[in-house]
Design a protein around this motif. Structure first.
Motif, short mmCIF file in Angstrom:
data_model
loop_
_atom_site.label_atom_id
_atom_site.label_comp_id
_atom_site.label_asym_id
_atom_site.label_seq_id
_atom_site.Cartn_x
_atom_site.Cartn_y
_atom_site.Cartn_z
N LEU A 26 -23.19 14.31 -23.19
CA LEU A 26 -23.64 14.84 -21.91
C LEU A 26 -22.68 15.93 -21.44
O LEU A 26 -21.54 16.01 -21.89
CB LEU A 26 -23.68 13.72 -20.87
CG LEU A 26 -24.61 12.55 -21.17
CD1 LEU A 26 -24.39 11.44 -20.14
CD2 LEU A 26 -26.06 12.98 -21.20
N LEU A 30 -22.71 15.58 -15.79
CA LEU A 30 -23.68 14.51 -15.97
C LEU A 30 -23.00 13.23 -16.46
O LEU A 30 -23.35 12.12 -16.04
CB LEU A 30 -24.76 14.96 -16.97
CG LEU A 30 -26.10 14.23 -16.93
CD1 LEU A 30 -26.71 14.25 -15.54
CD2 LEU A 30 -27.07 14.85 -17.93
N TYR A 33 -21.21 11.67 -13.44
CA TYR A 33 -22.21 11.01 -12.60
C TYR A 33 -22.61 9.66 -13.16
O TYR A 33 -22.63 8.65 -12.46
CB TYR A 33 -23.44 11.93 -12.46
CG TYR A 33 -24.74 11.21 -12.24
CD1 TYR A 33 -25.03 10.56 -11.04
CD2 TYR A 33 -25.70 11.19 -13.25
CE1 TYR A 33 -26.24 9.90 -10.85
CE2 TYR A 33 -26.92 10.54 -13.07
CZ TYR A 33 -27.18 9.89 -11.87
OH TYR A 33 -28.37 9.23 -11.69
N SER A 499 -32.98 17.56 -10.98
CA SER A 499 -32.31 16.80 -12.03
C SER A 499 -31.58 15.64 -11.38
O SER A 499 -31.62 15.46 -10.16
CB SER A 499 -31.31 17.68 -12.79
OG SER A 499 -30.18 17.94 -11.97
N LEU A 501 -28.61 15.47 -10.83
CA LEU A 501 -27.53 16.00 -9.99
C LEU A 501 -28.05 16.65 -8.72
O LEU A 501 -27.27 16.99 -7.83
CB LEU A 501 -26.70 17.01 -10.79
CG LEU A 501 -26.13 16.51 -12.11
CD1 LEU A 501 -25.23 17.57 -12.75
CD2 LEU A 501 -25.37 15.22 -11.94
#
Length: 509
Positions: A26, A30, A33, A499, A501
């Protein structure tokens, strides 16, 4: 970010996962997260608590400071996590200079007095300091943020959370030096230093005091506790979390039918559920505790818990009657891992709860579980917790490997067109049949030959940093991480072209 883009050939895997299978890395943002959203900071199946902590710190250094700060707020305010936002703040204090972002962040995410001491304890650990006496040079931004936090707490809060530990609140007070807002607050600070804050009233202190009283008979003791539980419930002094965690005690105290009606009404109250900020799997833990009991009120409490968890997930956009959905839950060995050292709830349970919550919102759904094999289970749409237990009862029927590719292979061989495939997993999938295929290959082939517009949602429940298929919009693949019902907000953002995020980017610093 759009899903409906021209077909692009899938790229080869970029790394391997913890099982040694080909996997995709990733981006740092990401990965951070996903690691934060699933962080219990305890020992895991594939990763120790210390390894996860080191990885979090490394990822913070690779990400934009503004993103890290927003992620810390998102984790604290929307995912209701406590420890990991403090980790992010301490790391930012080490790396970021030039403005007051860190002090504002600390003041925002420290919402209980014990989080002051927890932050300082981690600061000492992260900077290799041996205890509070070595923290003589605290980061100025952390100091300012903690001083602002001190000013928000009243005497009740300070007394309630003045707990024993490597760092005490009085130690923090000496270190941070908050300026009192008033003479009254200065008096509270003086009492904190002297250890003379009045003992706060809590339901725990009431029950503890009751337990110290000598009783003539066991029946007299039982009657006293029955009366106390009745008073606590009727007065509203028992918060939602305390009510949820004490259902067994309340039922075993044999309170009156009228009191149990109050309990069930409080549990099932839509607004109380929203205010309580409970993670969905907490309802499952309570459900299992109650289900093991006998008594005339048990069925009513179970029904109230079903109502409560139904309120915990908002209506989902993009999942109308015409939308064809597949929900597949990973029941492999690595998913049989507690979410924390103090919990009986497993990652597997979290996946089932979120999966069944989604099923309860979908009109056209196929649900099942995968291990060595993939098995579809037809269950009624309504009862989330009962369906979770039905899955749990039958999980051994598919074995404990991680052949997630079978979900997609089955769809392809049937020629079955679906709109969305949702995998609830720790993303550490591998093919125990060694037949040359994989999730990535089967997904690409399914979209090419059967359903070009289908979307695959990976619900990452462990945050190990890799996925079995590349997360790209043009491949119709998205990642969602976490154990909270807030994963459904991310799902809504994806439906609107965003997305995982996107929700974090909406945080106002």
């Amino acid at each position: 970010m759009r899903f409906n883009l021209p077909f692009r050939k899938a790229q080869p895997a970029t790394t391997t996962n913890h099982e040694g299978a080909a996997a995709f890395a990733l981006t740092p943002a990401l990965e951070l997260y996903a690691a934060v959203a699933t962080a219990a900071l305890c020992e895991q199946y594939y990763e120790s608590a210390e390894t996860r902590l080191v990885r979090l710190r490394e990822l913070v250094a690779q990400c934009d400071p503004q993103f890290v700060a927003r992620l810390a707020v998102y984790a604290r305010e929307r995912m209701y996590l406590r420890s990991v936002p403090l980790v992010l703040a301490v790391e930012l204090a080490r790396l970021h200079r030039g403005d007051n972002m860190v002090s504002r962040l600390v003041a925002r995410i420290v919402q209980r007095p014990d989080e002051i001491t927890e932050l300082l304890a981690f600061y000492a650990q992260a900077n290799q300091r041996a205890g509070i006496k070595t923290l003589n040079r605290l980061s100025k931004q952390l100091q300012k943020g903690l001083a602002l936090s001190f000013n928000r707490f009243d005497g009740y809060q300070l007394a309630k959370y003045d707990r024993a530990g490597a760092v005490r609140l009085r130690d923090a007070l000496f270190l941070v030096h908050p300026a009192a807002k008033s003479p009254e607050q200065q008096a509270l600070f003086n009492q904190l230093v002297a250890g003379t804050l009045p003992t706060p009233y809590t339901w725990e202190t009431e029950l503890s005091a009751l337990g110290q009283v000598p009783y003539a008979t066991p029946a007299a003791r039982a009657a006293a506790f029955r009366q106390k539980w009745t008073e606590l419930i009727s007065s509203g002094k028992l918060g939602y979390m305390a009510l949820l965690r004490n259902l067994r005690n309340i039922l075993e105290a044999d309170v009156s039918a009228e009191t149990m009606v109050e309990v069930c009404a409080a549990l099932a109250d839509r607004f109380a559920v929203a205010r309580s900020k409970q993670l969905p799997f907490r309802f499952l833990a309570a459900y299992r505790e109650v289900r093991a009991l006998e008594g005339g009120h048990v069925s009513a409490v179970l029904a109230a818990l079903e109502d409560a968890i139904a309120h915990s997930a908002a209506n989902l956009r993009g999942f109308g009657p015409e939308t064809r959905v597949v929900i597949a839950c990973d029941v492999s060995g690595s998913m049989q891992q507690p979410v924390s050292s103090r919990s009986k709830v497993l990652l597997y349970d979290v996946g089932l709860v979120l999966g069944m919550l989604l099923q309860s919102r979908c009109q056209h759904v196929t649900a099942g579980m995968f291990g060595n094999t993939w098995k579809r289970l037809s269950l009624p749409r309504g009862p989330v917790l009962r369906n979770v237990d039905e899955f749990y009862r039958r999980e051994g029927e598919v074995g404990y490997s991680t052949n997630g590719y079978l979900v997609l292979e089955d769809l392809r061989r049937r020629g079955e067109v679906v709109d969305k495939v949702l995998l609830f997993t720790d993303c550490q999938l591998w093919n125990s049949n060694f037949n040359g295929t994989s999730v990535a290959k089967e997904w690409a082939e399914y979209r090419r030959t059967v359903a070009p517009q289908a979307r695959l949602y990976l619900f990452d429940l462990a945050g190990h940093g890799t996925t079995p298929v590349e997360v790209r919009a043009e491949h119709g693949v998205a990642l969602i991480a976490g154990w909270s019902d807030k994963v459904f907000d991310v799902l809504a953002a994806l439906e609107n072209g965003g997305s995982a995020l996107t929700e974090i980017d909406t945080i106002d610093l």
